[in-house]
Design a protein around this motif. Structure first.
Motif, PDB file in Angstrom:
ATOM      1  N   ARG A  52       0.822  -1.197   0.000  1.00  0.00           N
ATOM      2  CA  ARG A  52       0.000   0.000   0.000  1.00  0.00           C
ATOM      3  C   ARG A  52       0.865   1.260   0.000  1.00  0.00           C
ATOM      4  NH1 ARG A  52      -5.283  -1.277  -0.844  1.00  0.00           N
ATOM      5  NH2 ARG A  52      -5.917   0.595   0.309  1.00  0.00           N
ATOM      6  N   ASN A  53       0.188   2.390   0.087  1.00  0.00           N
ATOM      7  CA  ASN A  53       0.857   3.689   0.092  1.00  0.00           C
ATOM      8  C   ASN A  53       1.298   4.062   1.505  1.00  0.00           C
ATOM      9  OD1 ASN A  53       1.130   6.634   0.222  1.00  0.00           O
ATOM     10  ND2 ASN A  53       0.385   6.606  -1.874  1.00  0.00           N
ATOM     11  N   TYR A  54       2.524   4.501   1.653  1.00  0.00           N
ATOM     12  CA  TYR A  54       3.070   4.903   2.952  1.00  0.00           C
ATOM     13  C   TYR A  54       2.151   5.877   3.685  1.00  0.00           C
ATOM     14  CZ  TYR A  54       5.955   7.875   6.007  1.00  0.00           C
ATOM     15  OH  TYR A  54       6.436   8.629   7.042  1.00  0.00           O
ATOM     16  N   PHE A  55       1.570   6.844   2.934  1.00  0.00           N
ATOM     17  CA  PHE A  55       0.798   7.904   3.567  1.00  0.00           C
ATOM     18  C   PHE A  55      -0.525   7.414   4.149  1.00  0.00           C
ATOM     19  CE2 PHE A  55       3.728  10.041   0.748  1.00  0.00           C
ATOM     20  CZ  PHE A  55       4.245  11.008   1.591  1.00  0.00           C
ATOM     21  N   GLU A  56      -0.974   6.227   3.760  1.00  0.00           N
ATOM     22  CA  GLU A  56      -2.168   5.652   4.365  1.00  0.00           C
ATOM     23  C   GLU A  56      -1.930   5.320   5.834  1.00  0.00           C
ATOM     24  OE1 GLU A  56      -3.994   2.407   2.278  1.00  0.00           O
ATOM     25  OE2 GLU A  56      -3.326   3.172   0.337  1.00  0.00           O
ATOM     26  N   PHE A  57      -0.677   5.081   6.185  1.00  0.00           N
ATOM     27  CA  PHE A  57      -0.363   4.624   7.534  1.00  0.00           C
ATOM     28  C   PHE A  57       0.184   5.737   8.433  1.00  0.00           C
ATOM     29  CE2 PHE A  57      -0.230   1.122   4.616  1.00  0.00           C
ATOM     30  CZ  PHE A  57      -0.980   0.159   5.267  1.00  0.00           C
ATOM     31  N   VAL A  58       0.400   6.920   7.884  1.00  0.00           N
ATOM     32  CA  VAL A  58       0.865   8.040   8.697  1.00  0.00           C
ATOM     33  C   VAL A  58      -0.129   9.188   8.684  1.00  0.00           C
ATOM     34  CG1 VAL A  58       3.287   7.499   8.326  1.00  0.00           C
ATOM     35  CG2 VAL A  58       2.147   9.081   6.786  1.00  0.00           C
ATOM     36  N   LYS A  59      -1.206   9.027   7.919  1.00  0.00           N
ATOM     37  CA  LYS A  59      -2.182  10.110   7.757  1.00  0.00           C
ATOM     38  C   LYS A  59      -2.777  10.541   9.085  1.00  0.00           C
ATOM     39  CE  LYS A  59      -4.857   9.823   4.226  1.00  0.00           C
ATOM     40  NZ  LYS A  59      -5.961   9.384   3.319  1.00  0.00           N
ATOM     41  N   LYS A  60      -3.092   9.565   9.937  1.00  0.00           N
ATOM     42  CA  LYS A  60      -3.726   9.885  11.215  1.00  0.00           C
ATOM     43  C   LYS A  60      -2.827  10.756  12.067  1.00  0.00           C
ATOM     44  CE  LYS A  60      -6.088   7.760  15.123  1.00  0.00           C
ATOM     45  NZ  LYS A  60      -6.518   6.492  15.756  1.00  0.00           N
ATOM     46  N   ALA A  61      -1.547  10.393  12.135  1.00  0.00           N
ATOM     47  CA  ALA A  61      -0.611  11.189  12.936  1.00  0.00           C
ATOM     48  C   ALA A  61      -0.402  12.557  12.324  1.00  0.00           C
ATOM     49  CB  ALA A  61       0.721  10.449  13.067  1.00  0.00           C
ATOM     50  N   ALA A  62      -0.297  12.595  11.002  1.00  0.00           N
ATOM     51  CA  ALA A  62      -0.084  13.866  10.316  1.00  0.00           C
ATOM     52  C   ALA A  62      -1.258  14.788  10.534  1.00  0.00           C
ATOM     53  CB  ALA A  62       0.130  13.628   8.826  1.00  0.00           C
ATOM     54  N   LYS A  63      -2.484  14.221  10.511  1.00  0.00           N
ATOM     55  CA  LYS A  63      -3.675  15.040  10.703  1.00  0.00           C
ATOM     56  C   LYS A  63      -3.702  15.606  12.110  1.00  0.00           C
ATOM     57  CE  LYS A  63      -8.698  14.904  10.306  1.00  0.00           C
ATOM     58  NZ  LYS A  63      -9.871  14.074  10.000  1.00  0.00           N
ATOM     59  N   SER A  64      -3.324  14.783  13.077  1.00  0.00           N
ATOM     60  CA  SER A  64      -3.305  15.239  14.454  1.00  0.00           C
ATOM     61  C   SER A  64      -2.358  16.404  14.632  1.00  0.00           C
ATOM     62  CB  SER A  64      -2.893  14.079  15.370  1.00  0.00           C
ATOM     63  OG  SER A  64      -2.736  14.517  16.688  1.00  0.00           O
ATOM     64  N   THR A  65      -1.192  16.324  13.988  1.00  0.00           N
ATOM     65  CA  THR A  65      -0.202  17.398  14.101  1.00  0.00           C
ATOM     66  C   THR A  65      -0.676  18.655  13.409  1.00  0.00           C
ATOM     67  OG1 THR A  65       1.591  15.793  14.166  1.00  0.00           O
ATOM     68  CG2 THR A  65       2.181  18.044  13.597  1.00  0.00           C
ATOM     69  N   SER A  66      -1.267  18.476  12.224  1.00  0.00           N
ATOM     70  CA  SER A  66      -1.624  19.628  11.421  1.00  0.00           C
ATOM     71  C   SER A  66      -2.821  20.389  11.969  1.00  0.00           C
ATOM     72  CB  SER A  66      -1.916  19.190   9.981  1.00  0.00           C
ATOM     73  OG  SER A  66      -3.064  18.380   9.950  1.00  0.00           O
TER      74      SER A  66
END
Length: 209
Positions: A52-66
């Motif tokens: 799969r795409n790397y960003f599928e697995f970091v999206k949640k953390a990235a959203k929390s930060t942003s």
């Protein structure tokens, strides 16, 4: 108690793949400027993620930060902002770019038939990157409110379910050109997630919500 086994997926590194130890993973990411990797608790999870795409697995953390609370004083003055609007999914789509602080319009494209909002966001980002590079404004940052478009730019590839048709030939030509530009050009301009929660709608917003 024995330490629980971890499995490490390296999407971008010296040799992408799945590794059984942190030491093996480190060898693949060391010295790599854009390394992308993550640990998983089982081999099955790692094998699934590797496809799969790397960003599928970091999206949640990235959203929390942003989405953390930020003052408007934290908005980077030397920046531009892009946004897209689409009436329907798919539907008539257009995108534009403005100076973040002044709101001055830098470009507007469309409308295009049978487009999507994510594709418009992606094309807007690539157009903005090309514009900054052309004018040697690599220090200028770019704001977007689309995590999907950011991931497509980083992967240099659009992953959309939109089907080609006689009505959107021009749009697919633009997508192909944008992907080609990303693969043949380097850029250092930062792409930053716009914090809508703290700052309101992005300055390039079409105001149709």
């Amino acid at each position: 108690m024995a330490k629980k086994q971890k499995y490490y997926v390296v999407w971008e590194g010296n040799l992408p793949g799945i590794y059984n130890t942190w030491e093996e993973c480190q060898l693949q990411i060391k010295g790599h400027p854009c390394a992308k990797y993550k640990a998983f608790d089982s081999r099955a999870e790692a094998e699934y993620a590797n496809k799969r795409n790397y960003f599928e697995f970091v999206k949640k953390a990235a959203k929390s930060t942003s989405t953390k609370n930020q003052s408007k004083s934290e908005i980077i003055a030397d920046s531009i902002s892009v946004d897209a609007a689409c009436s329907g999914n798919p539907g008539l789509m257009e995108y534009q770019c403005v100076e973040t602080i002044s709101g001055k319009l830098l470009f507007h494209k469309g409308p295009f038939k049978e487009g999507t909002n994510n594709i418009g966001e992606f094309l807007g980002l690539v157009h903005a990157l090309a514009l900054l590079k052309k004018h040697d404004n690599t220090h200028t940052s770019i704001y977007t409110d689309s995590m999907t478009a950011m991931s497509w730019v980083k992967n240099k590839k659009v992953k959309s379910n939109l089907a080609p048709s006689s009505n959107n030939t021009e749009l697919f030509d633009l997508i192909a050109r944008a992907e080609s530009w990303l693969k043949t050009n380097t850029f250092v301009s930062k792409i930053i997630k716009w914090n809508t929660k703290s700052w309101g709608e992005i300055p390039a917003d079409f105001g149709r919500k």
